[in-house]
Design a protein around this motif. Structure first.
Motif, PDB file in Angstrom:
ATOM      1  N   ASP A   8      -8.331  10.250  -5.774  1.00  0.00           N
ATOM      2  CA  ASP A   8      -9.669   9.772  -6.116  1.00  0.00           C
ATOM      3  C   ASP A   8     -10.429  10.785  -6.964  1.00  0.00           C
ATOM      4  O   ASP A   8     -11.308  10.416  -7.731  1.00  0.00           O
ATOM      5  N   TYR A  47      -5.633   7.166   3.734  1.00  0.00           N
ATOM      6  CA  TYR A  47      -5.585   5.700   3.747  1.00  0.00           C
ATOM      7  C   TYR A  47      -5.994   5.170   5.127  1.00  0.00           C
ATOM      8  O   TYR A  47      -6.764   4.216   5.236  1.00  0.00           O
ATOM      9  N   PRO A 101       0.819  -1.213   0.000  1.00  0.00           N
ATOM     10  CA  PRO A 101       0.000   0.000   0.000  1.00  0.00           C
ATOM     11  C   PRO A 101       0.855   1.267   0.000  1.00  0.00           C
ATOM     12  O   PRO A 101       1.874   1.341   0.688  1.00  0.00           O
ATOM     13  N   LEU A 102       0.446   2.215  -0.790  1.00  0.00           N
ATOM     14  CA  LEU A 102       1.086   3.528  -0.859  1.00  0.00           C
ATOM     15  C   LEU A 102       2.572   3.449  -1.209  1.00  0.00           C
ATOM     16  O   LEU A 102       3.381   4.249  -0.737  1.00  0.00           O
ATOM     17  N   THR A 113      -7.148  12.943  -0.369  1.00  0.00           N
ATOM     18  CA  THR A 113      -8.173  12.334  -1.223  1.00  0.00           C
ATOM     19  C   THR A 113      -8.037  12.757  -2.684  1.00  0.00           C
ATOM     20  O   THR A 113      -8.853  12.366  -3.517  1.00  0.00           O
ATOM     21  N   GLU A 145       3.876   6.659  -2.778  1.00  0.00           N
ATOM     22  CA  GLU A 145       3.984   7.713  -1.767  1.00  0.00           C
ATOM     23  C   GLU A 145       5.187   7.481  -0.855  1.00  0.00           C
ATOM     24  O   GLU A 145       5.884   8.428  -0.486  1.00  0.00           O
ATOM     25  N   ALA A 181      -9.697   5.499   5.535  1.00  0.00           N
ATOM     26  CA  ALA A 181     -10.408   4.457   4.789  1.00  0.00           C
ATOM     27  C   ALA A 181     -10.373   3.119   5.526  1.00  0.00           C
ATOM     28  O   ALA A 181     -11.242   2.275   5.330  1.00  0.00           O
ATOM     29  N   ASN A 182      -9.378   2.951   6.378  1.00  0.00           N
ATOM     30  CA  ASN A 182      -9.248   1.715   7.147  1.00  0.00           C
ATOM     31  C   ASN A 182      -9.675   1.879   8.605  1.00  0.00           C
ATOM     32  O   ASN A 182      -9.371   1.029   9.439  1.00  0.00           O
ATOM     33  N   ARG A 222      -1.838  11.720   2.318  1.00  0.00           N
ATOM     34  CA  ARG A 222      -2.335  10.489   1.680  1.00  0.00           C
ATOM     35  C   ARG A 222      -2.390   9.346   2.691  1.00  0.00           C
ATOM     36  O   ARG A 222      -3.322   8.547   2.684  1.00  0.00           O
ATOM     37  N   PHE A 223      -1.400   9.278   3.567  1.00  0.00           N
ATOM     38  CA  PHE A 223      -1.429   8.262   4.616  1.00  0.00           C
ATOM     39  C   PHE A 223      -2.634   8.471   5.534  1.00  0.00           C
ATOM     40  O   PHE A 223      -3.265   7.507   5.968  1.00  0.00           O
TER      41      PHE A 223
END
Length: 160
Positions: free
Chosen positions: A109, A68, A13-14, A106, A17, A71-72, A64-65
């Motif tokens: 997206d 993420y 993931p990422l 975000t 980034e 989202a989790n 961005r982290f």
């Protein structure tokens, strides 16, 4: 992970980034070690600008982290509803700055080409902040069709 060429390769993931964060951190580390005592004003200006560029890239990765993690549902484990709220209580991030971080986090997206340009350092976070109100008002298909041209224009302009 280190490749056969001796370069860091990021997976998972990422990954993109994390690679950007690695470069930004190395740049900031290098710049922090430079004694600017004997710099001319031009050298000091260039040094400062390079530091701002690297800091902006690191900020974008952090944002961005946060997205993420949101989202989790990571903030819930710390007793907060959102990462912005958690950053406010744990790091002293203002609501305004939290909203800015949320917007940056975000961005992939909403406007993926702008986000790539942001990660590459071709535009700054201010471009995303200026773009967002426009993006909210236009047809998304039309925006997607001309996003690359808008990125190219943004590269030539300041965010104001």
């Amino acid at each position: 992970m280190i490749s056969s060429a001796g370069e860091l390769k990021f997976t998972g993931p990422l990954a993109a980034e994390r690679a950007v964060a690695d470069v930004a951190a190395a740049t900031l580390r290098r710049l922090a070690q430079i004694d600017t005592t004997d710099f001319s004003t031009e050298q000091l200006a260039e040094h400062s600008l390079e530091m701002v560029r690297a800091s902006d890239r690191a900020r974008t990765v952090g944002a961005r982290f946060m997205a993420y993690a949101d989202a989790n549902a990571a903030a819930l484990t710390k007793g907060a509803h959102t990462m912005s709220g958690l950053a406010n209580s744990e790091c002293g991030v203002s609501r305004r700055q939290g909203a800015s971080l949320n917007l940056l986090g975000t961005a992939p997206d909403r406007y993926p080409r702008f986000y790539i340009a942001l990660l590459e350092g071709r535009i700054g976070p201010g471009h995303i902040e200026v773009l967002h109100p426009v993006w909210k008002k236009v047809d998304k298909h039309q925006f997607n069709a001309c996003e690359q041209q808008l990125v190219e224009l943004a590269e030539l302009c300041t965010p104001e």
